[in-house]
Every structure is written in structure tokens, then in C-alpha cells.
Design an enzyme around this catalytic site. Structure first.
Site, short mmCIF file in Angstrom:
data_model
loop_
_atom_site.label_atom_id
_atom_site.label_comp_id
_atom_site.label_asym_id
_atom_site.label_seq_id
_atom_site.Cartn_x
_atom_site.Cartn_y
_atom_site.Cartn_z
N LYS A 54 1.39 -0.96 -0.35
CA LYS A 54 0.07 0.02 0.32
C LYS A 54 0.66 1.10 0.20
CE LYS A 54 -4.06 -2.57 2.08
NZ LYS A 54 -4.52 -3.15 3.38
N GLN A 98 -4.60 -1.39 9.94
CA GLN A 98 -4.86 -2.49 8.78
C GLN A 98 -5.37 -3.94 10.04
OE1 GLN A 98 -3.29 -3.46 5.90
NE2 GLN A 98 -4.30 -5.58 6.18
N ASP A 121 -10.60 3.05 3.92
CA ASP A 121 -11.67 1.48 3.32
C ASP A 121 -12.49 1.29 3.66
OD1 ASP A 121 -9.74 -0.27 3.45
OD2 ASP A 121 -8.98 -0.17 5.47
#
Ligand code: NDP
Length: 297
Positions: A54, A98, A121
Site C-alpha cells: 500500500k 490495517q 477503507d
């Protein structure tokens, strides 16, 4: 093989190129580049690989990556304090924590602490609610990637198509179903209690499999010509002894003989997820600075 193979790797590369152009245009207006903060707690090897990918791709499209590596014993209070600082930081447009987090941390509380307008997200309940209500928000990355690939295969207009989503998770199944509904499909959500799943799937013009069971969806379940999107990532034994390989939720070899189009695993939905994270970060930055949004599709 009859089906067209939907090349998610190539689509993701072209999406990243368009995002890079969007970053240049954003910089010309806002006099800064979009910033993505990535928070990793602990030493989970798979999470480290994802976070590394990422950060690399964030930099490649011209954005700033703010890396926050925290020890596995980080307290909930300290993690939420970091998120509060990132929420207030004008250079940060997107915040990604994460998952999974170490067991002692409450994922729902942590995700809920993120400013919904920086929740790239798309996992905050406010963004789930916006999606369900047809309001602009940030859409979770894998479902967004699925929709881009479906449009790539079938065109802009999906009106009236029968779509079956197998799986009802908050991460994939439910948001994909909402997006298909918003695109005027007639949507069925199947799950582990669905009666006669093969018959349900057989009605579908579009099948999205997000189950986590290797090669579960068989050729006999598929309506000829259907578009099949395989979200599953499963490890299965490889022919060479002691090795494993990736397999989707769809029996690719068999289904590709019946479907009109199909995503492979790997190389289908997987590469779209990070590209859509970058898309969401650019979109969040454009909204925060009132810079016109450039649609990726
Ligand atoms: P979850 O485990 O959260 O959800 C799985 C869903 O599948 C549940 O709704 C479950 O039903 C349903 N299910 C389980 N068994 C059956 C069955 N026999 N028949 C019908 N439905 C069934 O998984 P996720 O949604 O998080 O992920 C699904 C897959 O997608 C996984 O393989 C995951 O690794 C992959 N994935 C891939 C991503 C990518 O970037 N490509 C990103 C995210 C996930 P019930 O609710 O009734 O239990």
C-alpha cells in the site's frame, strides 16, 4: 475456454495511471498532494506485506504516505489518540488501520474513531449507512473494485440484471450488494443458510462469490454467459509436494467454459483493492479541498 478473462491486474494498472493524473491535477489546484496515513499494529507477516504494498503504490501515484508502525502491545487509548491526531492533521486525507488488530484491541471502536471523511477503507458505520442510503461517502475498496470490473465486462448499464452475491460480510458481501442495487440490478444475497444455492446462482446474470471456500462455485451452477467475479482468496495444496497456491471461491477451469466473463485468482479482484484505496484517498482529498472529482469509470 469460452469466457472472456477479466484482467484485474491490467485494469488496476490503468486505474493507478488515471489516479496519478488526478493527483497532478489536484496538486495544481490545492498546492499539495493527497496524503494517506497507514497504521500497522504488531508484527503479523501478512499485514506487513499488505502495508508495504500500500505504501509503495501510494508513493508511485505521487501521493504522500505517512507510515505509523506501533508495537503489538499498543493500548486502545494510545491507538485512538493517534487516530485523533491524524483526524486533525490537514496533510492527511485518508487513514487506514490495517486489520486484523491484535486481540486486545476493539476493531469496531478503532474504526469508529476514524473521521468518516478520511475513512478510505469505507468501513466506518457512517459510510456503510451512506452507501445504504444512496448518499455520497467512501465505499470499501474490494466492493468498489468488483463494480469497476463488472462495468468493464458488461458496460455502464446494468439495469434489470439479476445479481447474486454469495456472502454477506460487512467487508465484501453487503457493500457489493448495495452497489449492485444502486446500479439497478435485482439483487439476491446468499449465505451459509441459503436453501438450494446452485439454483439461486443459476438465475444470475452477475455472480459475485465472496465466501472463502476454495472452488465452491461449480460450472453447473452458472447461467450460460454470466459475468462471474471471484473475490475469494484461499490457499490450496499445489501439485508440487509441500507447496500451496492461491485459489478463488470459483472452480475457474469449469466455470470459464460456461460463463461469459470471469475474473481469475490471482490477477482478478485482488489487484483492484489497493488501486481502489488510492482512488478513495484521491476522492477524499478532492472533497476536503473542494477540487472537482474525476470519475475513474
Ligand atoms: P467472511 O468469512 O466474513 O464471510 C464469508 C461469507 O460467506 C459469510 O457471509 C458466510 O455466510 C458465507 N458462506 C460461508 N460458507 C458458505 C456456504 N457454504 N454457502 C454459502 N455462503 C457461505 O469473509 P469475507 O467476506 O471477509 O471474505 C470472503 C473471501 O474474500 C475470503 O476468501 C477472503 O480472503 C476474500 N477477500 C478478498 C479480498 C481481495 O482483496 N480480493 C478482500 C477481502 C476478502 P454466513 O454469514 O451465513 O456465515
Amino acid at each position: 475456454m469460452k469466457a472472456e478473462i477479466i484482467d484485474g491486474k491490467a485494469y488496476a494498472a490503468s486505474l493507478r495511471a488515471r489516479i496519478a493524473q488526478g493527483v497532478t491535477a489536484f496538486q495544481a489546484t490545492a498546492a499539495r498532494v493527497p496524503g494517506l496515513a497507514v497504521v500497522l499494529v504488531g508484527e503479523d507477516p501478512a499485514s506487513k506485506v499488505y502495508v508495504g504494498a500500500k505504501e509503495k503504490q501510494t508513493i508511485e501515484v505521487g501521493m504522500v504516505s505517512f507510515a505509523h508502525r506501533l508495537p503489538a502491545d499498543t493500548t486502545q487509548t494510545d491507538l485512538i489518540a493517534l487516530i485523533a491526531r491524524l483526524n486533525a492533521d490537514p496533510k492527511v486525507d485518508g487513514i487506514l488501520v490495517q486489520l486484523p488488530l491484535p486481540k486486545h484491541l476493539n476493531e469496531l471502536a478503532v474504526v469508529s474513531a476514524i473521521d468518516p471523511d478520511k475513512d478510505v477503507d469505507g468501513l466506518h458505520v457512517v459510510n456503510a449507512g451512506r452507501l445504504a442510503s444512496g448518499l455520497p461517502g467512501l465505499v470499501s475498496c474490494t466492493p468498489l473494485g468488483c463494480m469497476m470490473l463488472i462495468h468493464d465486462a458488461l458496460g455502464a448499464d446494468l439495469s434489470g440484471k439479476n445479481a447474486v452475491v454469495i456472502g454477506r460480510s460487512i467487508l465484501v458481501g453487503k457493500p457489493v450488494a448495495q452497489l449492485l442495487l444502486a446500479a439497478n440490478c435485482t439483487v439476491t444475497i446468499a449465505h451459509s443458510r441459503t436453501a438450494d444455492l446452485p439454483a439461486v446462482v443459476k438465475r444470475a446474470d452477475i455472480v459475485v462469490a465472496a465466501v472463502g471456500r476454495a472452488q465452491m462455485v461449480k460450472a453447473e451452477w452458472i447461467k450460460p454467459g454470466a459475468c462471474v467475479i471471484d473475490v475469494g482468496i484461499n490457499r490450496v495444496p499445489a501439485p508440487e509436494e509441500g507447496k500451496t497456491k492461491l485459489a478463488g471461491d470459483v472452480d475457474f477451469e469449469g466455470v470459464a467454459e460456461v460463463a461469459g466473463s470471469i475474473t481469475p485468482v490471482p490477477g482478478g479482484v485482488g489487484p483492484m483493492t489497493i488501486a481502489c484505496l488510492l482512488h478513495n484517498t484521491l476522492q477524499a482529498a478532492q472533497r476536503r479541498e473542494s477540487v472537482p472529482e474525476v470519475k475513474p469509470i
